[in-house]
Design an enzyme around this catalytic site. Structure first.
Site, PDB file in Angstrom:
ATOM      1  N   LEU A 262      20.372 -59.393  -2.524  1.00  0.00           N
ATOM      2  CA  LEU A 262      20.403 -60.481  -1.557  1.00  0.00           C
ATOM      3  C   LEU A 262      20.081 -59.921  -0.176  1.00  0.00           C
ATOM      4  O   LEU A 262      20.865 -59.164   0.400  1.00  0.00           O
ATOM      5  CB  LEU A 262      21.782 -61.145  -1.565  1.00  0.00           C
ATOM      6  CG  LEU A 262      22.308 -61.557  -2.950  1.00  0.00           C
ATOM      7  CD1 LEU A 262      23.759 -61.994  -2.854  1.00  0.00           C
ATOM      8  CD2 LEU A 262      21.452 -62.655  -3.551  1.00  0.00           C
ATOM      9  N   ASP A 263      18.936 -60.294   0.355  1.00  0.00           N
ATOM     10  CA  ASP A 263      18.461 -59.742   1.611  1.00  0.00           C
ATOM     11  C   ASP A 263      19.337 -60.179   2.788  1.00  0.00           C
ATOM     12  O   ASP A 263      19.679 -61.358   2.925  1.00  0.00           O
ATOM     13  CB  ASP A 263      17.014 -60.197   1.845  1.00  0.00           C
ATOM     14  CG  ASP A 263      16.426 -59.642   3.123  1.00  0.00           C
ATOM     15  OD1 ASP A 263      16.310 -58.412   3.233  1.00  0.00           O
ATOM     16  OD2 ASP A 263      16.087 -60.444   4.022  1.00  0.00           O
ATOM     17  N   HIS A 266      24.093 -60.901   6.271  1.00  0.00           N
ATOM     18  CA  HIS A 266      24.746 -61.160   7.561  1.00  0.00           C
ATOM     19  C   HIS A 266      24.039 -62.277   8.320  1.00  0.00           C
ATOM     20  O   HIS A 266      24.594 -62.822   9.277  1.00  0.00           O
ATOM     21  CB  HIS A 266      24.779 -59.883   8.417  1.00  0.00           C
ATOM     22  CG  HIS A 266      23.464 -59.186   8.503  1.00  0.00           C
ATOM     23  ND1 HIS A 266      23.092 -58.196   7.615  1.00  0.00           N
ATOM     24  CD2 HIS A 266      22.426 -59.335   9.359  1.00  0.00           C
ATOM     25  CE1 HIS A 266      21.875 -57.776   7.933  1.00  0.00           C
ATOM     26  NE2 HIS A 266      21.451 -58.448   8.977  1.00  0.00           N
ATOM     27  N   GLU A 300      22.592 -56.921   0.799  1.00  0.00           N
ATOM     28  CA  GLU A 300      22.264 -56.063   1.947  1.00  0.00           C
ATOM     29  C   GLU A 300      22.987 -56.648   3.148  1.00  0.00           C
ATOM     30  O   GLU A 300      22.863 -57.841   3.436  1.00  0.00           O
ATOM     31  CB  GLU A 300      20.762 -56.053   2.227  1.00  0.00           C
ATOM     32  CG  GLU A 300      20.417 -55.168   3.425  1.00  0.00           C
ATOM     33  CD  GLU A 300      19.106 -55.512   4.106  1.00  0.00           C
ATOM     34  OE1 GLU A 300      18.608 -54.658   4.856  1.00  0.00           O
ATOM     35  OE2 GLU A 300      18.585 -56.631   3.913  1.00  0.00           O
ATOM     36  N   ASP A 326      25.186 -46.539   6.203  1.00  0.00           N
ATOM     37  CA  ASP A 326      25.853 -45.383   6.819  1.00  0.00           C
ATOM     38  C   ASP A 326      25.463 -44.080   6.132  1.00  0.00           C
ATOM     39  O   ASP A 326      25.248 -43.060   6.790  1.00  0.00           O
ATOM     40  CB  ASP A 326      27.377 -45.551   6.758  1.00  0.00           C
ATOM     41  CG  ASP A 326      27.920 -46.379   7.923  1.00  0.00           C
ATOM     42  OD1 ASP A 326      27.117 -46.816   8.769  1.00  0.00           O
ATOM     43  OD2 ASP A 326      29.147 -46.591   7.970  1.00  0.00           O
ATOM     44  N   HIS A 329      21.863 -43.116   7.128  1.00  0.00           N
ATOM     45  CA  HIS A 329      21.745 -42.696   8.528  1.00  0.00           C
ATOM     46  C   HIS A 329      22.391 -41.328   8.761  1.00  0.00           C
ATOM     47  O   HIS A 329      21.870 -40.512   9.537  1.00  0.00           O
ATOM     48  CB  HIS A 329      22.389 -43.736   9.442  1.00  0.00           C
ATOM     49  CG  HIS A 329      21.738 -45.091   9.380  1.00  0.00           C
ATOM     50  ND1 HIS A 329      20.530 -45.321   8.762  1.00  0.00           N
ATOM     51  CD2 HIS A 329      22.142 -46.304   9.872  1.00  0.00           C
ATOM     52  CE1 HIS A 329      20.214 -46.613   8.876  1.00  0.00           C
ATOM     53  NE2 HIS A 329      21.168 -47.219   9.535  1.00  0.00           N
TER      54      HIS A 329
END
Length: 613
Positions: A262-263, A266, A300, A326, A329
């Site tokens: 699921l793109d 947020h 996502e 996280d 990165h």
């Protein structure tokens, strides 16, 4: 659960084709059949603004549009095939005629997923589903257990990442359409490979987006980076939610897809009493019970919020997993030294230790980049729920020049980061070509027909790069050359070093599949420590036995390292990334264990050990 109603054009041999469309403000709706012959069908209005009608004379292959109020003709919002363009007629298809051969396929559990993300148009020379099928034996031999397809919803033209789709139910025509996708799923299941599909429920593309002509699919309550938000909680939102719920169920039921990614959830803005994601999970669980299969939803999100994952009875949405930026990165900043843009929040080696042991780094602490406190504690969530990677379409393609990590770090560091992903406790994901160090970039590309829109895309891309000091000129997203440069070369057959890297990935995957600690991976049973003097990371999977211990030398110097006695008394070397068979400079004897559990690590290398008892 809320209102549920089938939409679109549904064909059965008994009834012919039933058309259903939601157009609450329309006074009249007709189906205009343009092929094989021109005719029309007037639909009847039912509750909540749904219009429906059937004809036993409309057969699969018929082309149609809806005519609203006797003037505006538009393709079906729930079109299942757009054989020409996003502006042309929709086509009736028959899901019942396809011959499935995967009746014995029961799927695989999330903890067994080794995901391979790919873009249909650039993965193979053909740029089609058939092109993927031809290469499935290579993915199977590599050890991949799930492929993740970037979005397939019909978009303008033939070149696009897929996030500009405007017909969520229609499989992109240039890839091979609905039948091509079914053939691919059949072939994957035959080889024991699950299929994950990336779906976009947070926005719609601009060109060919006619939803506003039908009803209030969008709301002015919120704005997103793509404009007005889709209407998940405003007036009439029940029917917008139904539109996307039906879409998800179609992929799982009619195309036998195993999981949905699921793109950017947020950006699914919903302040209602039951979040859309929870309702989606409830419907998917119900379908799984009906079909005797387990379907998986992976989100996502950039919020680091375990509410997505926590059980519904504990206030969560109950999703199976989510991507974890996280981890990416933390690794990326350590091996590249980049600290610009969102990378400014990362770069401390202790963050890598934290993400290995606890999941989220930003778990309720202040983010300098965002200028706010971010995240929740993920240490109590199962490790399998977090998908980690060192490359994906975003992290590569949203660089100005689309450089893969193979262009940013040394060959030895490529092997080091591969080990971190595949030997972490989390669900690993590779990005197509990563396994052999593909040289070609993965750039952003589109093929819009509206020149004003093309200029907006060009401008938007340049603004997106303003937070980074990347040098050079951004490639033109509209240019055919930009797309062609992004195609995989599959060059490991000709290049020895690429072949060695791919064999190394195979060995890592083999270790992951064989080691007992990955049967039910548990980050709470993992110990990690980073020695800043030597720049060596050690992490140990302590349960169950035999233990697995990894030593990772980030420095450009050899390091002598002693493994703590309490982690195990004797060790076997499973894998040394600096061995000559993997393209390194070390002979196998250079990292042999001693009575003191002391090991010699070559520069930028990873050593994997397994306890003897």
């Amino acid at each position: 659960m809320g209102i549920t109603r089938a939409i679109g054009a549904a064909y059965t041999a008994e009834k012919g084709t039933t058309f259903t469309v939601w157009a609450p403000d329309a006074q009249q709706v007709e189906v205009i059949i343009s092929a094989p012959e021109t005719t029309s069908l007037t639909l009847q209005k039912e509750a909540f603004g749904y219009w429906t009608g059937s004809s036993d004379k409309v057969l699969p292959g018929a082309r149609y549009k809806y005519r609203l109020n006797n003037e505006t003709e538009r393709p079906d919002p729930a079109s299942q095939f757009q054989p020409d363009t996003v502006h042309a007629a929709s086509e009736v298809i028959d899901h019942g005629k396809f011959t499935w051969t995967d009746e014995n396929w029961k799927g695989i559990p999330l903890e067994k997923f080794i995901i391979y993300e790919l873009h249909v148009g650039t993965f193979s020379e053909e740029g089609t589903f058939e092109g993927i099928i031809k290469k499935l034996p290579e993915l199977q031999e590599l050890g991949i257990t799930a492929i993740e397809l970037m979005p397939l919803a019909q978009f303008p033209g033939e070149r696009n990442w897929g996030y500009d789709g405007v017909y969520p139910f229609a499989v992109q025509n240039s890839y091979g359409g609905p039948e091509g996708l079914k053939n691919l799923v059949n072939a994957c299941h035959e080889k024991g490979i699950a299929v994950i599909l990336d779906v976009v429920y947070n926005h719609m593309g601009p060109e060919g987006n006619y939803l506003n002509d039908y009803g209030p699919y969008f709301t002015k309550k919120y704005n997103t980076p793509w404009g007005a938000a889709l209407n998940f909680d405003d007036a009439h939102s029940d029917h917008v939610r139904n539109f996307f719920l039906q879409n998800a169920l179609m992929w799982l039921r009619d195309f036998h897809i195993d999981a949905l990614r699921l793109d950017a959830v947020h950006a699914i803005l919903d302040m209602g009493s039951k979040h859309f994601l929870q309702e989606l999970q409830e419907h998917v669980s119900q379908l799984g019970e009906q079909l005797g299969r387990e379907f998986t939803l992976i989100a996502e999100s950039d919020l680091n919020d375990v509410r997505l994952l926590n059980p519904i009875d504990k206030g969560g949405y109950g999703l199976a997993g989510q991507w974890m930026d996280d981890f990416h990165h933390a690794v990326h900043t350590l091996v590249t030294g980049e600290r610009e843009g969102y990378y400014e929040d990362y770069g401390d080696p202790d963050q890598l230790v934290k993400t290995l042991q606890h999941g989220f780094i930003y778990n309720g602490i202040y983010s300098e980049h965002r200028k706010k406190t971010l995240g929740t504690d993920a240490s109590g969530n199962p490790a399998k729920q977090f998908v980690v990677c060192i490359q994906n379409h975003d992290q590569v393609g949203n660089r100005m020049l689309g450089e893969r990590i193979s262009q940013l770090v040394s060959f030895e560091k490529l092997k080091l980061v591969a080990g971190l992903v595949l030997l972490s406790p989390y669900t690993p994901m590779l990005f197509m070509g990563e396994e052999y160090g593909e040289d070609n970039p993965f750039l952003y590309f589109v093929s819009h027909t509206d020149e004003n829109l093309v200029e907006l895309v060009r401008k938007g891309r340049k603004e997106e790069f303003s937070a980074f000091s990347w040098k050079g000129e951004a490639p033109d997203p509209q240019a055919l050359d930009t797309f062609q440069k992004s195609k995989l070369q599959h060059s490991y057959h000709q290049q020895e070093q690429q072949k060695q890297l791919r064999e190394y990935y195979k060995e890592l995957i083999k270790i992951r599949k064989a080691a007992a600690v990955f049967a039910q991976p548990d980050h709470s049973k993992l110990q990690a420590h980073f020695d800043k003097a030597t720049q060596v990371l050690q992490f140990t999977h302590l349960s169950p036995t035999p233990h697995l211990h990894c030593l990772v030398n980030f420095s450009d110097q050899p390091q002598h390292v002693t493994v703590p006695q309490q982690a195990g008394s004797e060790w076997n070397i499973l894998l040394n990334s600096s061995d000559q068979q993997w393209g390194g400079n070390a002979a196998g004897s250079e990292a042999t264990e001693s009575e003191t559990n002391s090991f010699l690590l070559q520069p930028e290398s990873l050593l994997t050990l397994q306890s003897k008892k």
